[in-house]
Design an enzyme around this catalytic site. Structure first.
Site, PDB file in Angstrom:
ATOM      1  N   GLU A  74       4.694  -5.138   7.254  1.00  0.00           N
ATOM      2  CA  GLU A  74       3.944  -3.998   7.928  1.00  0.00           C
ATOM      3  C   GLU A  74       4.107  -3.693   9.282  1.00  0.00           C
ATOM      4  OE1 GLU A  74       2.568  -6.336   5.819  1.00  0.00           O
ATOM      5  OE2 GLU A  74       1.040  -5.601   4.539  1.00  0.00           O
ATOM      6  N   ALA A 134       0.955  -1.229   0.026  1.00  0.00           N
ATOM      7  CA  ALA A 134      -0.018   0.069  -0.028  1.00  0.00           C
ATOM      8  C   ALA A 134       0.954   1.174   0.255  1.00  0.00           C
ATOM      9  CB  ALA A 134      -0.912   0.048   1.010  1.00  0.00           C
ATOM     10  N   GLY A 152       0.818  -5.240   0.678  1.00  0.00           N
ATOM     11  CA  GLY A 152      -0.325  -5.181   0.028  1.00  0.00           C
ATOM     12  C   GLY A 152       0.008  -5.726  -1.403  1.00  0.00           C
ATOM     13  N   GLU A 196      -0.424  -9.280  -0.887  1.00  0.00           N
ATOM     14  CA  GLU A 196      -1.874  -9.535  -0.472  1.00  0.00           C
ATOM     15  C   GLU A 196      -2.694  -9.519  -1.862  1.00  0.00           C
ATOM     16  OE1 GLU A 196      -1.711  -6.539   2.581  1.00  0.00           O
ATOM     17  OE2 GLU A 196      -2.571  -7.880   3.808  1.00  0.00           O
TER      18      GLU A 196
HETATM   19  N1  CAA Z   1       4.574   3.136  -0.687  1.00  0.00           N
HETATM   20  C1  CAA Z   1       5.061   4.317  -1.060  1.00  0.00           C
HETATM   21  N2  CAA Z   1       6.161   4.494  -1.716  1.00  0.00           N
HETATM   22  C2  CAA Z   1       6.966   3.480  -1.750  1.00  0.00           C
HETATM   23  C3  CAA Z   1       6.722   2.220  -1.335  1.00  0.00           C
HETATM   24  C4  CAA Z   1       5.245   2.214  -0.699  1.00  0.00           C
HETATM   25  N3  CAA Z   1       4.993   1.045   0.032  1.00  0.00           N
HETATM   26  N4  CAA Z   1       7.562   1.496  -1.558  1.00  0.00           N
HETATM   27  C5  CAA Z   1       8.468   2.224  -2.305  1.00  0.00           C
HETATM   28  N5  CAA Z   1       8.223   3.210  -2.536  1.00  0.00           N
HETATM   29  C6  CAA Z   1       8.986   4.391  -3.184  1.00  0.00           C
HETATM   30  C7  CAA Z   1      10.089   4.819  -2.210  1.00  0.00           C
HETATM   31  O1  CAA Z   1       9.667   5.824  -1.302  1.00  0.00           O
HETATM   32  C8  CAA Z   1      10.933   5.430  -3.073  1.00  0.00           C
HETATM   33  O2  CAA Z   1      10.377   6.771  -3.594  1.00  0.00           O
HETATM   34  P1  CAA Z   1      11.439   7.917  -3.659  1.00  0.00           P
HETATM   35  O3  CAA Z   1      12.390   7.753  -4.840  1.00  0.00           O
HETATM   36  O4  CAA Z   1      10.630   9.307  -3.766  1.00  0.00           O
HETATM   37  O5  CAA Z   1      12.280   8.121  -2.391  1.00  0.00           O
HETATM   38  C9  CAA Z   1      10.858   4.488  -4.563  1.00  0.00           C
HETATM   39  O6  CAA Z   1       9.466   4.069  -4.205  1.00  0.00           O
HETATM   40  C10 CAA Z   1      11.807   3.620  -4.724  1.00  0.00           C
HETATM   41  O7  CAA Z   1      12.126   2.785  -3.651  1.00  0.00           O
HETATM   42  P2  CAA Z   1      13.300   2.775  -2.690  1.00  0.00           P
HETATM   43  O8  CAA Z   1      14.305   3.721  -2.785  1.00  0.00           O
HETATM   44  O9  CAA Z   1      12.916   2.351  -1.153  1.00  0.00           O
HETATM   45  O10 CAA Z   1      13.918   1.306  -3.384  1.00  0.00           O
HETATM   46  P3  CAA Z   1      14.959   0.228  -2.800  1.00  0.00           P
HETATM   47  O11 CAA Z   1      15.218  -0.735  -3.973  1.00  0.00           O
HETATM   48  O12 CAA Z   1      15.756   0.671  -2.017  1.00  0.00           O
HETATM   49  O13 CAA Z   1      13.824  -0.730  -1.780  1.00  0.00           O
HETATM   50  C11 CAA Z   1      12.074  -1.995  -1.329  1.00  0.00           C
HETATM   51  C12 CAA Z   1      12.978  -1.649  -2.310  1.00  0.00           C
HETATM   52  C13 CAA Z   1      12.745  -2.868  -0.513  1.00  0.00           C
HETATM   53  C14 CAA Z   1      10.797  -2.339  -1.824  1.00  0.00           C
HETATM   54  C15 CAA Z   1      11.494  -0.710  -0.334  1.00  0.00           C
HETATM   55  O14 CAA Z   1      11.202   0.255  -1.344  1.00  0.00           O
HETATM   56  C16 CAA Z   1      10.394  -0.819   0.820  1.00  0.00           C
HETATM   57  O15 CAA Z   1      10.953  -1.433   1.827  1.00  0.00           O
HETATM   58  N6  CAA Z   1       9.243  -0.276   0.417  1.00  0.00           N
HETATM   59  C17 CAA Z   1       8.277  -0.456   1.522  1.00  0.00           C
HETATM   60  C18 CAA Z   1       7.811  -1.881   1.560  1.00  0.00           C
HETATM   61  C19 CAA Z   1       6.529  -1.756   2.439  1.00  0.00           C
HETATM   62  O16 CAA Z   1       6.874  -1.640   3.654  1.00  0.00           O
HETATM   63  N7  CAA Z   1       5.365  -2.237   2.274  1.00  0.00           N
HETATM   64  C20 CAA Z   1       4.310  -2.728   2.901  1.00  0.00           C
HETATM   65  C21 CAA Z   1       3.359  -1.174   2.912  1.00  0.00           C
HETATM   66  S1  CAA Z   1       2.047  -1.278   4.066  1.00  0.00           S
HETATM   67  C22 CAA Z   1       0.936  -2.049   3.523  1.00  0.00           C
HETATM   68  O17 CAA Z   1       0.977  -2.708   2.317  1.00  0.00           O
HETATM   69  C23 CAA Z   1      -0.268  -2.368   4.197  1.00  0.00           C
HETATM   70  C24 CAA Z   1      -1.429  -3.404   3.885  1.00  0.00           C
HETATM   71  O18 CAA Z   1      -1.451  -4.277   4.345  1.00  0.00           O
HETATM   72  C25 CAA Z   1      -2.278  -3.226   2.836  1.00  0.00           C
END
Ligand code: CAA
Length: 259
Positions: free
Chosen positions: A132, A66, A109, A112
């Site tokens: 999460e 998400a 998500g 999911e």
């Molecule tokens: N939401 C918003 N933006 C996101 C995102 C997310 N879930 N995941 C990645 N991005 C964005 C980053 O903020 C970044 O944006 P900027 O360039 O503006 O900084 C861009 O995408 C590239 O990401 P990274 O620089 O972090 O890329 P990376 O290769 O270094 O890492 C990754 C990749 C490990 C997937 C890392 O991006 C990450 O950990 N993302 C978040 C994963 C996460 O926590 N997901 C769960 C979300 S909560 C949820 O999903 C609730 C639910 O149950 C429905």
């Protein structure tokens, strides 16, 4: 399709292909993106030329979850009143099979979303996880429910409670979360191929098979078996059953008309 901002749609034979397309955010599932996915799915579901749908992302990310930036300032009352994420589940009412072609990250998500699909194929570098807990929350779209059915309790607990234990493609295959691993470049074509195979079967029987397998997660065995037998029997009222069985006897390929 120019009507959408966050996804691309195309038709390949009898298969609808939806590509999540927010590359700068690793296909983070913002509200509008999911609305578009559900809209595209609904249109394919209503299109009699389409028999199955494939959802994919990029080679780096199926979807990184998400959209954290979009939701980070939400309040409880806002999320509760609007049933935040509730609309995601609309895709579970789609009758036609949905196949997920997962390359790269399927986190939160994203994992999911894949689990709401009917079949998951993984690219060799796919990563499945529920991080999460590291954000101070829990999965909100099936991660505590569907994941358990897919990988068992201990592994699901480990993934959801640490947020750090992910499954690579091999582990996801071994656990039964995905049914096949495909080289990265070939993943979408291979998934479309299976979707096409399904799309060439009689659509009423495909829809009933999908519905019954999904029901097996929700209802007792005896009720599921009863439903199965009744729907099996009902298919003898279709032209596709006559065609399928006559084609077998006549040693030719069946030509289903979805009637
Ligand atoms: N939401 C918003 N933006 C996101 C995102 C997310 N879930 N995941 C990645 N991005 C964005 C980053 O903020 C970044 O944006 P900027 O360039 O503006 O900084 C861009 O995408 C590239 O990401 P990274 O620089 O972090 O890329 P990376 O290769 O270094 O890492 C990754 C990749 C490990 C997937 C890392 O991006 C990450 O950990 N993302 C978040 C994963 C996460 O926590 N997901 C769960 C979300 S909560 C949820 O999903 C609730 C639910 O149950 C429905």
């Amino acid at each position: 399709n120019t009507a959408y901002s966050h996804i691309l749609t195309e038709t390949r034979g009898k298969v609808g292909l939806i590509t999540l397309n927010r590359p700068k955010a690793l296909n983070a599932l913002c509200n509008d993106l999911f609305t578009e996915v559900n809209d595209a799915l609904r249109k394919y579901d209503n299109d009699s030329n389409i028999g199955a749908v494939v959802i994919t992302g990029s080679q780096k990310a199926f979807a990184a979850g998400a959209d954290i930036k979009e939701m980070k300032d939400n309040s409880f009352i806002e999320t509760y009143k609007t049933d935040f994420l509730g609309h995601w589940a609309e895709m579970t009412s789609i009758k036609k099979p949905i196949l997920a072609a997962v390359n790269g990250y399927a986190l939160g998500g994203g994992c999911e979303l894949a689990m709401m699909c009917d079949i998951i194929y993984a690219g060799e570098k796919a990563v499945f996880g529920q991080p999460e807990i590291k954000l101070g929350v829990i999965p909100g779209a099936g991660g505590t429910q569907r994941l358990v059915k897919a990988v068992g309790k201990s592994k699901a607990m480990e993934m959801v409670l640490t947020g750090s234990v992910n499954l690579n493609a091999q582990e996801a295959l071994a656990a039964g979360l995905v049914s096949k691993i495909v080289p990265i470049e070939e993943l979408v074509d291979e998934t479309v191929k299976t979707a096409e195979l399904i799309a060439n079967m009689g659509q009423p029987s495909v829809a009933m098979g999908k519905e019954l397998i999904n029901k097996s997660f929700e209802i007792p065995l005896s009720a599921g078996l009863r439903w199965e037998r009744i729907l099996f029997q009902s298919l003898f009222g279709t032209a596709d059953q006559k065609e399928g069985m006559n084609a077998f006897v006549e040693k030719r390929k069946a030509n289903f008309t979805n009637q």
